[in-house]
Design a protein around this motif. Sequence first.
Motif, PDB file in Angstrom:
ATOM      1  N   HIS A  95      -0.027   1.339  -3.152  1.00 24.04           N
ATOM      2  CA  HIS A  95       0.382   1.856  -4.706  1.00 24.04           C
ATOM      3  C   HIS A  95       0.681   0.623  -5.408  1.00 24.04           C
ATOM      4  CE1 HIS A  95       1.430   4.280  -8.028  1.00 24.04           C
ATOM      5  NE2 HIS A  95       2.504   3.558  -7.988  1.00 24.04           N
ATOM      6  N   SER A  96       0.034   0.167  -6.389  1.00 22.83           N
ATOM      7  CA  SER A  96       0.648  -0.979  -7.158  1.00 22.83           C
ATOM      8  C   SER A  96       0.561  -2.313  -6.549  1.00 22.83           C
ATOM      9  CB  SER A  96       1.850  -0.630  -7.783  1.00 22.83           C
ATOM     10  OG  SER A  96       2.148  -1.370  -8.700  1.00 22.83           O
ATOM     11  N   THR A  97       1.861  -2.961  -6.365  1.00 20.04           N
ATOM     12  CA  THR A  97       1.849  -4.117  -5.369  1.00 20.04           C
ATOM     13  C   THR A  97       1.265  -3.682  -3.888  1.00 20.04           C
ATOM     14  OG1 THR A  97       3.906  -4.791  -6.617  1.00 20.04           O
ATOM     15  CG2 THR A  97       3.465  -5.764  -4.260  1.00 20.04           C
ATOM     16  N   GLY A  98       1.479  -2.547  -3.573  1.00 21.71           N
ATOM     17  CA  GLY A  98       0.943  -2.017  -2.313  1.00 21.71           C
ATOM     18  C   GLY A  98      -0.731  -2.069  -2.502  1.00 21.71           C
ATOM     19  N   GLY A  99      -1.045  -2.017  -3.483  1.00 23.35           N
ATOM     20  CA  GLY A  99      -2.798  -1.793  -3.790  1.00 23.35           C
ATOM     21  C   GLY A  99      -3.152  -3.418  -3.409  1.00 23.35           C
ATOM     22  N   ALA A 100      -2.563  -4.253  -4.188  1.00 25.42           N
ATOM     23  CA  ALA A 100      -2.847  -5.709  -3.812  1.00 25.42           C
ATOM     24  C   ALA A 100      -2.796  -5.725  -2.334  1.00 25.42           C
ATOM     25  CB  ALA A 100      -1.768  -6.499  -4.622  1.00 25.42           C
ATOM     26  N   ILE A 101      -1.611  -5.684  -1.792  1.00 25.13           N
ATOM     27  CA  ILE A 101      -1.694  -5.856  -0.211  1.00 25.13           C
ATOM     28  C   ILE A 101      -2.712  -5.354   0.453  1.00 25.13           C
ATOM     29  CG2 ILE A 101      -0.251  -5.701   1.650  1.00 25.13           C
ATOM     30  CD1 ILE A 101       2.328  -5.392  -0.119  1.00 25.13           C
ATOM     31  N   ALA A 102      -3.088  -4.101   0.171  1.00 29.10           N
ATOM     32  CA  ALA A 102      -4.260  -3.327   0.785  1.00 29.10           C
ATOM     33  C   ALA A 102      -5.461  -4.153   0.298  1.00 29.10           C
ATOM     34  CB  ALA A 102      -4.217  -1.957   0.508  1.00 29.10           C
ATOM     35  N   GLN A 103      -5.742  -4.735  -0.643  1.00 33.25           N
ATOM     36  CA  GLN A 103      -7.055  -5.463  -0.935  1.00 33.25           C
ATOM     37  C   GLN A 103      -6.969  -6.829   0.093  1.00 33.25           C
ATOM     38  OE1 GLN A 103      -7.407  -6.335  -5.243  1.00 33.25           O
ATOM     39  NE2 GLN A 103      -6.027  -4.501  -5.571  1.00 33.25           N
ATOM     40  N   SER A 104      -5.784  -7.458   0.030  1.00 31.09           N
ATOM     41  CA  SER A 104      -5.889  -8.446   0.877  1.00 31.09           C
ATOM     42  C   SER A 104      -6.194  -8.078   2.288  1.00 31.09           C
ATOM     43  CB  SER A 104      -4.364  -9.290   0.500  1.00 31.09           C
ATOM     44  OG  SER A 104      -4.293 -10.362   1.448  1.00 31.09           O
ATOM     45  N   VAL A 105      -5.729  -7.095   2.833  1.00 31.64           N
ATOM     46  CA  VAL A 105      -6.077  -6.625   4.048  1.00 31.64           C
ATOM     47  C   VAL A 105      -7.478  -6.285   4.285  1.00 31.64           C
ATOM     48  CG1 VAL A 105      -5.793  -4.867   5.998  1.00 31.64           C
ATOM     49  CG2 VAL A 105      -3.774  -5.609   4.635  1.00 31.64           C
ATOM     50  N   ALA A 106      -7.937  -5.864   3.188  1.00 32.63           N
ATOM     51  CA  ALA A 106      -9.349  -5.534   3.384  1.00 32.63           C
ATOM     52  C   ALA A 106     -10.349  -6.871   3.243  1.00 32.63           C
ATOM     53  CB  ALA A 106      -9.935  -4.649   2.150  1.00 32.63           C
ATOM     54  N   LEU A 107      -9.930  -7.743   2.472  1.00 32.08           N
ATOM     55  CA  LEU A 107     -10.512  -8.928   2.522  1.00 32.08           C
ATOM     56  C   LEU A 107     -10.386  -9.977   3.706  1.00 32.08           C
ATOM     57  CD1 LEU A 107      -9.993  -9.715  -1.023  1.00 32.08           C
ATOM     58  CD2 LEU A 107     -12.289  -9.051   0.022  1.00 32.08           C
ATOM     59  N   ALA A 108      -8.873  -9.822   4.348  1.00 31.50           N
ATOM     60  CA  ALA A 108      -8.622 -10.842   5.447  1.00 31.50           C
ATOM     61  C   ALA A 108      -8.992 -10.219   6.858  1.00 31.50           C
ATOM     62  CB  ALA A 108      -7.344 -11.246   5.214  1.00 31.50           C
ATOM     63  N   ALA A 109      -8.795  -8.901   7.093  1.00 29.80           N
ATOM     64  CA  ALA A 109      -8.928  -8.293   8.408  1.00 29.80           C
ATOM     65  C   ALA A 109      -9.634  -7.062   7.952  1.00 29.80           C
ATOM     66  CB  ALA A 109      -7.592  -8.103   8.855  1.00 29.80           C
ATOM     67  N   PRO A 110     -10.893  -6.922   7.852  1.00 28.09           N
ATOM     68  CA  PRO A 110     -11.631  -5.579   7.341  1.00 28.09           C
ATOM     69  C   PRO A 110     -11.642  -4.725   8.435  1.00 28.09           C
ATOM     70  CG  PRO A 110     -13.227  -7.580   7.302  1.00 28.09           C
ATOM     71  CD  PRO A 110     -11.740  -8.048   7.594  1.00 28.09           C
ATOM     72  N   GLU A 111     -11.660  -5.277   9.810  1.00 28.46           N
ATOM     73  CA  GLU A 111     -11.785  -4.536  10.826  1.00 28.46           C
ATOM     74  C   GLU A 111     -10.452  -3.660  11.128  1.00 28.46           C
ATOM     75  OE1 GLU A 111      -9.316  -7.969  12.009  1.00 28.46           O
ATOM     76  OE2 GLU A 111     -11.065  -7.715  11.093  1.00 28.46           O
ATOM     77  N   ARG A 112      -9.310  -3.917  10.170  1.00 32.41           N
ATOM     78  CA  ARG A 112      -8.039  -3.094  10.490  1.00 32.41           C
ATOM     79  C   ARG A 112      -8.114  -1.659   9.594  1.00 32.41           C
ATOM     80  NH1 ARG A 112      -4.525  -6.319  13.383  1.00 32.41           N
ATOM     81  NH2 ARG A 112      -3.563  -4.231  14.041  1.00 32.41           N
ATOM     82  N   LEU A 113      -9.251  -1.520   8.623  1.00 33.24           N
ATOM     83  CA  LEU A 113      -9.376  -0.599   7.782  1.00 33.24           C
ATOM     84  C   LEU A 113     -10.384   0.422   8.164  1.00 33.24           C
ATOM     85  CD1 LEU A 113      -8.667  -2.234   4.247  1.00 33.24           C
ATOM     86  CD2 LEU A 113      -7.319  -0.276   5.327  1.00 33.24           C
ATOM     87  N   THR A 114     -10.040   1.684   8.118  1.00 34.63           N
ATOM     88  CA  THR A 114     -11.134   2.710   8.281  1.00 34.63           C
ATOM     89  C   THR A 114     -11.361   3.447   6.781  1.00 34.63           C
ATOM     90  OG1 THR A 114      -9.551   4.470   8.408  1.00 34.63           O
ATOM     91  CG2 THR A 114     -10.461   3.465  10.507  1.00 34.63           C
ATOM     92  N   ARG A 115     -10.566   3.493   6.156  1.00 40.80           N
ATOM     93  CA  ARG A 115     -10.529   4.013   4.572  1.00 40.80           C
ATOM     94  C   ARG A 115      -9.433   3.454   3.562  1.00 40.80           C
ATOM     95  NH1 ARG A 115     -14.372   8.058   4.965  1.00 40.80           N
ATOM     96  NH2 ARG A 115     -14.114   9.039   2.664  1.00 40.80           N
ATOM     97  N   LEU A 116      -9.645   3.533   2.200  1.00 37.27           N
ATOM     98  CA  LEU A 116      -8.706   2.770   1.565  1.00 37.27           C
ATOM     99  C   LEU A 116      -8.702   3.544   0.374  1.00 37.27           C
ATOM    100  CD1 LEU A 116      -7.125   0.301   0.666  1.00 37.27           C
ATOM    101  CD2 LEU A 116      -9.247  -0.765   0.086  1.00 37.27           C
ATOM    102  N   VAL A 117      -7.585   3.879  -0.124  1.00 36.73           N
ATOM    103  CA  VAL A 117      -7.092   4.137  -1.261  1.00 36.73           C
ATOM    104  C   VAL A 117      -6.295   3.194  -2.125  1.00 36.73           C
ATOM    105  CG1 VAL A 117      -5.945   6.157  -2.732  1.00 36.73           C
ATOM    106  CG2 VAL A 117      -7.432   6.754  -0.890  1.00 36.73           C
ATOM    107  N   LEU A 118      -6.609   2.897  -3.305  1.00 34.64           N
ATOM    108  CA  LEU A 118      -5.999   1.935  -4.315  1.00 34.64           C
ATOM    109  C   LEU A 118      -5.611   2.794  -5.436  1.00 34.64           C
ATOM    110  CD1 LEU A 118      -8.518  -0.825  -4.055  1.00 34.64           C
ATOM    111  CD2 LEU A 118      -6.608  -0.645  -2.910  1.00 34.64           C
ATOM    112  N   SER A 119      -4.119   2.729  -5.489  1.00 33.68           N
ATOM    113  CA  SER A 119      -3.584   3.534  -6.348  1.00 33.68           C
ATOM    114  C   SER A 119      -2.723   2.797  -7.644  1.00 33.68           C
ATOM    115  CB  SER A 119      -2.412   4.418  -5.693  1.00 33.68           C
ATOM    116  OG  SER A 119      -1.545   5.104  -6.342  1.00 33.68           O
TER     117      SER A 119
END
Length: 275
Positions: A95-119
């Motif tokens: 959520h918000s700043t957390g969504g920016a963090i999640a984007q960074s995970v998706a780009l730097a370590a995509p293998e760590r994500l199964t599904r993503l919600v950007l809120s």
Amino acid sequence: MTGGLAPLPDGGSLAYTVRGDGPPLVLISGLGGLASFWAAFGEVCAAHFTVVTYDHRGVGGSSALAGDTSIAAMRDDLLALLDHLGIGATAMLGHSTGGAIAQSVALAAPERLTRLVLSATFATPCAYMRRLFAGRIELLDRLGADAYRRHAVTLLNAPYWLNANDALVERELAAAAARGRPGDAAVIRARMLAVLAHDAQARLGEIACPTRVVVAADDIVTPAYLSERLAAGIQDAEFRLLPCGGHYAMRAEPERYRDAVLDFLRGATAADTGR
């Protein structure tokens, strides 16, 4: 519910909680950075997931933040927490700043994500958001953390919800002041500067996991058009616009927010739900 302190590679630590049973789901808080932000929604999710929440570095029960920070540094802290918990890949809701963090995970370590919600988040701040945050930083610098928090509640909460819950908000502000730590203003400032430096716009097309973007139409912190741009930039991303709820739609409109994200996190797509 269980919890503990996860050690970080540089000697710091993150306070975390784990509740529920099922596949892992990490809920990433916004600028405030507290695990308790997700108390109500975390309980909803715990019926279907093993839900991980945590205090960001410099916040709550986690170790102090010394100096500047960045979204990449917050991402690395989160990845260290996942390693500590033995979680390889997980669903994430940021959520918000957390969504920016999640984007960074998706780009730097995509293998760590199964599904993503950007809120209620953004790929890069727009001119409006930059002016808003510049004003928040000026207020923080001139009047301090308590004044900053009193002002923030009028930005973050939907007006109709705040009108109906003013006494609750006063209690929360008093609790925040009581648990304040030396250097709170410096931590808030460093985190806002990290938000303003986030820019993933040019790389959104690299995000490959199933993604849903959710925002309320009346959000005045991260306006809905920022979420529309996010969804347009991520291949096959789904977009959900809630009619109201403000920046904290999970609080003002809990049923609408739940319906917008929970089935998707459990694996349902727009085609599955007929939308």
